[in-house]
Design an enzyme around this catalytic site. Structure first.
Site, PDB file in Angstrom:
ATOM      1  N   CYS A   9       2.051  65.261  17.187  1.00 52.00           N
ATOM      2  CA  CYS A   9       2.959  66.384  17.366  1.00 52.00           C
ATOM      3  C   CYS A   9       3.428  66.933  16.021  1.00 52.00           C
ATOM      4  O   CYS A   9       3.242  66.338  14.969  1.00 52.00           O
ATOM      5  CB  CYS A   9       4.158  65.936  18.200  1.00 52.00           C
ATOM      6  SG  CYS A   9       5.050  67.309  18.978  1.00 52.00           S
ATOM      7  N   ASP A 131      11.562  58.971  24.658  1.00 51.21           N
ATOM      8  CA  ASP A 131      11.907  59.128  23.250  1.00 51.21           C
ATOM      9  C   ASP A 131      13.274  58.495  23.012  1.00 51.21           C
ATOM     10  O   ASP A 131      13.993  58.159  23.954  1.00 51.21           O
ATOM     11  CB  ASP A 131      11.926  60.617  22.892  1.00 51.21           C
ATOM     12  CG  ASP A 131      11.822  60.880  21.396  1.00 51.21           C
ATOM     13  OD1 ASP A 131      11.783  59.908  20.620  1.00 51.21           O
ATOM     14  OD2 ASP A 131      11.781  62.062  21.007  1.00 51.21           O
TER      15      ASP A 131
END
Length: 214
Positions: A9, A131
């Site tokens: 990412c 996360d």
């Protein structure tokens, strides 16, 4: 055993994208969050997308964006998936024009079983991104959470994309302990915010996929 899914990412340029794809990444993440160091414009995202093979997913990352805005950018950039941070409801998710990843931020105070698996099922998400919760940050914190908290979600049959503080040094252990659908990395393979360290990208992907075969 299915092949581990690896998403790199925070891609901001075609060179970093090419290295990630060449090293075996299954997806690249393009961040559309103004004011962040890894944010890209639609035009930059299109340029990056042109060097990505059709078999690699282009994932657009959004924080508290409207569904109309997400759908517009997804259409313009030809995104395969969108990753949504924030308080998205299942009804809102149903209005998305492309598949999506639902992000859950795990708090240090959470205990095993604290994540509401049944509530997550209602989203029908392609994957659940776990996360690390950090006050005032939507993601990209570079911090890990207790991976044991992810195991009940995996054991419930949901596709978990493990994120938060992963690096080439710890990703193999994370994969062996959690056995997730995939892993997601950004700051852990950077030379500086928004610029990847190519050696780290290659090492991360090799270590992650190698650990699944252990």
């Amino acid at each position: 055993m299915s092949v581990l899914f690896v998403k790199v990412c925070g891609i901001t340029n075609a060179d970093d994208a090419s290295v990630a794809v060449g090293a075996g990444a299954d997806a690249i993440g393009l961040i559309f969050v103004p004011g962040t160091p890894r944010c890209v414009t639609v035009e930059t995202a299109k340029a990056v997308a042109r060097v990505v093979s059709p078999t690699v997913w282009k994932v657009g990352v959004f924080v508290e964006a409207s569904i109309n805005e997400v759908n517009r950018i997804a259409r313009e950039v030809s995104l395969d998936v969108v990753q949504l941070h924030g308080d998205l409801t299942p009804d809102e998710a149903a209005r998305l024009a492309v598949p999506f990843f639902k992000v859950v931020r795990v708090r240090p105070t959470d205990t095993r079983g604290a994540i509401d698996v049944e509530a997550l099922r209602a989203y029908n998400a392609r994957a659940i991104v776990l996360d690390t919760f950090v006050e005032g940050r939507a993601g990209g914190t570079g911090r890990t959470f207790d991976w044991e908290l992810a195991r009940p979600v995996v054991e419930a049959g949901l596709s978990v994309l493990l994120s938060g503080g992963l690096t080439p040094d710890n990703v193999a252990e994370a994969v062996r302990r959690v056995r997730p659908f995939g892993v997601d990395v950004s700051s852990g393979v950077e030379a500086r915010p928004g610029c990847k360290n190519h050696d780290k990208v290659r090492a991360f992907i090799s270590n992650a996929k190698g650990a699944q075969r252990d």
